[in-house]
Design an enzyme around this catalytic site. Structure first.
Site, PDB file in Angstrom:
ATOM      1  CE  LYS A  13      -2.064  -0.953   3.946  1.00  0.00           C
ATOM      2  NZ  LYS A  13      -1.579  -2.487   4.313  1.00  0.00           N
ATOM      3  NE  ARG A  87      -4.156  -1.040  10.228  1.00  0.00           N
ATOM      4  CZ  ARG A  87      -3.039  -0.778   9.547  1.00  0.00           C
ATOM      5  NH1 ARG A  87      -2.913   0.508   8.985  1.00  0.00           N
ATOM      6  NH2 ARG A  87      -2.037  -1.450   9.365  1.00  0.00           N
ATOM      7  NE  ARG A 126       7.593  -3.276   5.487  1.00  0.00           N
ATOM      8  CZ  ARG A 126       6.445  -3.167   5.531  1.00  0.00           C
ATOM      9  NH1 ARG A 126       5.676  -2.847   4.373  1.00  0.00           N
ATOM     10  NH2 ARG A 126       5.573  -2.865   6.802  1.00  0.00           N
ATOM     11  NE  ARG A 160       6.359  -0.783   9.989  1.00  0.00           N
ATOM     12  CZ  ARG A 160       5.080  -0.620   9.572  1.00  0.00           C
ATOM     13  NH1 ARG A 160       4.927   0.006   8.392  1.00  0.00           N
ATOM     14  NH2 ARG A 160       4.024  -1.224  10.023  1.00  0.00           N
ATOM     15  NE  ARG A 171       2.369  -4.878  11.081  1.00  0.00           N
ATOM     16  CZ  ARG A 171       3.263  -4.820  10.334  1.00  0.00           C
ATOM     17  NH1 ARG A 171       4.510  -5.434  10.691  1.00  0.00           N
ATOM     18  NH2 ARG A 171       3.501  -3.893   9.483  1.00  0.00           N
TER      19      ARG A 171
END
Ligand code: AMP
Length: 214
Positions: A13, A87, A126, A160, A171
């Site tokens: 996203k 969300r 990431r 992160r 998550r």
């Protein structure tokens, strides 16, 4: 034009939102980025959200709706890309009200569909540039020059705290339990389009453009 990007963590996203900012002059409104900023600010609210985020749970509706309302106030006429918001159904209702008040409703809701197995691999490698926010991946998108950002030349990178397998599991659970019901809601409103998020970045961007130009 206002759009919502919906998908599980790691669906891409943020990456696609950044492309739309560059290519279409839209504004990316990422509640995840706003919350990370709040977390780094050291305020009491920041400390509270840091704990929730590290567990992979959702921050309260009240906090994120407040953050979005504040940003919308200063948005001007630019189109918004809602990235990671709403969300929950309560957030979706609040967004409808906020946008109705502005007279600029949601034009498209785009679900980015990705296989769960691909998400662990995507998320665990990431990292991003601490200066300009460009997102990289250890194996699929390393920097061209070791340790130097391709875009701004910075040598500072961040990973992160919640990009680990345990947080990811939480998550994903939050996504299926609290966020995926929104897909039915937006489908019923005739606003939902689905794109295959498993392809190359350019192919996914092309599919999203196809929806926006339809
Ligand atoms: P993201 O960067 O979108 O993956 O978000 C990172 C974390 O921030 C999430 O795991 C949640 O803890 C929190 N968060 C981001 N957006 C929201 C939202 N709309 N509602 C509640 N929590 C959120």
């Amino acid at each position: 034009m206002n759009i919502i990007l919906i998908g599980p963590p790691g669906a891409g996203k943020g990456t696609q939102a950044k492309r739309l900012v560059t290519e279409r002059g839209m504004v990316q409104l990422s509640t995840g980025d706003m919350l990370r900023e709040a977390k780094d600010s050291g305020t009491e609210m920041g400390q509270r959200v840091a704990e929730v985020m590290s567990k992979g749970a959702l921050v309260t509706d009240e906090i994120v709706i407040g953050l979005i309302a504040e940003k919308l106030d200063s948005l001007g006429d630019a189109g918004a890309i809602f990235d990671g918001f709403p969300r929950t159904l309560a957030q979706a209702d609040a967004l409808d009200d906020l946008l109705q008040a502005r007279g600029a409703p949601i034009d498209h809701v785009i679900e980015m569909r990705v296989d769960d197995e691909a998400l662990v691999a995507r998320i665990s490698g990431r990292f991003s540039c601490a200066s300009c926010g460009e997102v990289y991946h250890d194996t699929t998108k390393p920097t061209r020059k070791d340790g130097v950002c391709d875009i701004c030349g910075s040598a500072q990178f961040i990973r992160r705290a919640d990009d680990n397998e345990e947080s990811l599991r939480a998550r994903l659970m939050a996504y299926y339990k609290q966020t995926s019901p929104l897909l039915g809601y937006y489908h019923a409103k005739g606003q939902l389009s689905v794109v295959d998020g498993m392809g190359q970045m350019d192919a996914v961007a092309g599919a999203i453009s196809g929806v926006l130009d339809s």
